[in-house]
Design a protein around this motif. Structure first.
Motif, PDB file in Angstrom:
ATOM      1  N   VAL A  14       5.419 -31.081  17.226  1.00 13.55           N
ATOM      2  CA  VAL A  14       5.142 -31.392  15.819  1.00 13.55           C
ATOM      3  C   VAL A  14       3.673 -31.787  15.663  1.00 13.55           C
ATOM      4  O   VAL A  14       2.984 -32.060  16.644  1.00 13.55           O
ATOM      5  N   GLU A  15       3.234 -31.844  14.418  1.00 13.96           N
ATOM      6  CA  GLU A  15       1.819 -32.116  14.155  1.00 13.96           C
ATOM      7  C   GLU A  15       1.362 -33.459  14.725  1.00 13.96           C
ATOM      8  O   GLU A  15       0.218 -33.590  15.152  1.00 13.96           O
ATOM      9  N   LYS A  19      -2.976 -34.595  18.947  1.00 14.57           N
ATOM     10  CA  LYS A  19      -4.002 -35.284  19.732  1.00 14.57           C
ATOM     11  C   LYS A  19      -3.643 -35.289  21.226  1.00 14.57           C
ATOM     12  O   LYS A  19      -4.472 -34.956  22.080  1.00 14.57           O
ATOM     13  N   ALA A  20      -2.394 -35.618  21.548  1.00 15.69           N
ATOM     14  CA  ALA A  20      -1.974 -35.674  22.956  1.00 15.69           C
ATOM     15  C   ALA A  20      -1.933 -34.282  23.583  1.00 15.69           C
ATOM     16  O   ALA A  20      -2.326 -34.107  24.746  1.00 15.69           O
ATOM     17  N   LEU A  21      -1.468 -33.283  22.832  1.00 18.31           N
ATOM     18  CA  LEU A  21      -1.443 -31.919  23.362  1.00 18.31           C
ATOM     19  C   LEU A  21      -2.853 -31.407  23.630  1.00 18.31           C
ATOM     20  O   LEU A  21      -3.092 -30.731  24.630  1.00 18.31           O
ATOM     21  N   ARG A  47      -5.575 -27.327  15.792  1.00 16.45           N
ATOM     22  CA  ARG A  47      -4.530 -27.334  14.752  1.00 16.45           C
ATOM     23  C   ARG A  47      -3.990 -25.931  14.454  1.00 16.45           C
ATOM     24  O   ARG A  47      -2.773 -25.747  14.383  1.00 16.45           O
ATOM     25  N   PRO A  48      -4.826 -24.889  14.273  1.00 20.80           N
ATOM     26  CA  PRO A  48      -4.266 -23.555  14.009  1.00 20.80           C
ATOM     27  C   PRO A  48      -3.330 -23.081  15.126  1.00 20.80           C
ATOM     28  O   PRO A  48      -2.316 -22.439  14.864  1.00 20.80           O
ATOM     29  N   TRP A  49      -3.673 -23.401  16.380  1.00 23.42           N
ATOM     30  CA  TRP A  49      -2.789 -23.062  17.499  1.00 23.42           C
ATOM     31  C   TRP A  49      -1.432 -23.736  17.321  1.00 23.42           C
ATOM     32  O   TRP A  49      -0.392 -23.087  17.426  1.00 23.42           O
ATOM     33  N   LEU A  50      -1.434 -25.039  17.049  1.00 25.49           N
ATOM     34  CA  LEU A  50      -0.176 -25.764  16.888  1.00 25.49           C
ATOM     35  C   LEU A  50       0.629 -25.181  15.727  1.00 25.49           C
ATOM     36  O   LEU A  50       1.835 -24.934  15.865  1.00 25.49           O
ATOM     37  N   PRO A  58       9.937 -16.323  16.980  1.00 23.42           N
ATOM     38  CA  PRO A  58       9.649 -15.979  18.374  1.00 23.42           C
ATOM     39  C   PRO A  58       8.518 -16.785  19.024  1.00 23.42           C
ATOM     40  O   PRO A  58       8.380 -16.763  20.234  1.00 23.42           O
ATOM     41  N   TYR A  59       7.736 -17.509  18.229  1.00 22.39           N
ATOM     42  CA  TYR A  59       6.583 -18.231  18.764  1.00 22.39           C
ATOM     43  C   TYR A  59       6.847 -19.726  18.681  1.00 22.39           C
ATOM     44  O   TYR A  59       6.693 -20.340  17.631  1.00 22.39           O
ATOM     45  N   ARG A  60       7.253 -20.274  19.794  1.00 26.97           N
ATOM     46  CA  ARG A  60       7.726 -21.665  19.843  1.00 26.97           C
ATOM     47  C   ARG A  60       6.804 -22.543  20.671  1.00 26.97           C
ATOM     48  O   ARG A  60       6.109 -22.074  21.565  1.00 26.97           O
ATOM     49  N   LEU A  61       6.888 -23.827  20.387  1.00 30.82           N
ATOM     50  CA  LEU A  61       6.215 -24.873  21.158  1.00 30.82           C
ATOM     51  C   LEU A  61       7.265 -25.909  21.505  1.00 30.82           C
ATOM     52  O   LEU A  61       7.875 -26.497  20.604  1.00 30.82           O
TER      53      LEU A  61
END
Length: 172
Positions: A14-15, A19-21, A47-50, A58-61
């Motif tokens: 999540v957003e 910072k930690a990611l 941020r755009p990556w997240l 199909p594009y998960r984190l």
């Protein structure tokens, strides 16, 4: 999962994790050839990556956290393999584990969660590029059914030398 003395939870990113990611990824940018990015990012630059990894599709984190402290121990993603439309049923997957959390099964937890989340998607193949040498990553990918398909020799230059990338694929 019990890992050492800490319980580990895996959930969608999540957003608030940005910072930690970013800090975790920047460790690999600065210290290793595992990513071919060469300059650290700010959270705003990431941020755009997240945001390109929503909770569905199909594009998960997927993010692994310590259940008590909520410290991020690692993350896994599925991302577009290539931009052209015919590649839409293929994804590139990756895992990053915090440097002090290695050897605890975090990567396996993350990939288990990621591939479970992707099971209902219209996907045919997953690909992973592993900068060489990286035996831990090769073993992780083999455990999840990835098989080597080839190596790009000296494809990236970082830290004043060239690095090979071995490519692996997995049917989905």
């Amino acid at each position: 999962m019990s890992s050492g003395t800490a319980e580990v939870q895996v959930r969608p990113g999540v957003e608030d994790d940005l910072k930690a990611l970013t800090a975790l990824y920047n460790h690999y940018v600065r210290e290793t050839p595992i990513t071919f990015d060469t300059e650290p990012f700010t959270p705003e630059e990431r941020r755009p990556w997240l945001l390109s990894h929503p909770e569905d599709g199909p594009y998960r984190l997927r993010v692994a956290t310590d259940a008590d402290s909520q410290e991020i121990l690692g993350y896994a993603t599925s991302s577009p393999y290539r931009a052209k439309p015919a590649y839409a049923t293929s994804v590139e997957t990756t895992v990053y584990v915090a440097p002090d959390a290695g050897g605890r099964g975090i990567g396996s937890l993350l990939y288990t969660s990621l591939f479970e989340a992707l099971a209902g998607e219209d996907l045919h193949r997953a690909y992973a590029g592993i900068a060489q040498p990286n035996e831990a990553s090769a073993r992780l990918h083999a455990r999840f059914g990835f098989r080597p398909v080839g190596t790009f020799r000296e494809v990236g230059r970082k830290f004043g030398r060239y690095w090979d990338v071995a490519w692996y694929e997995k049917p989905l």
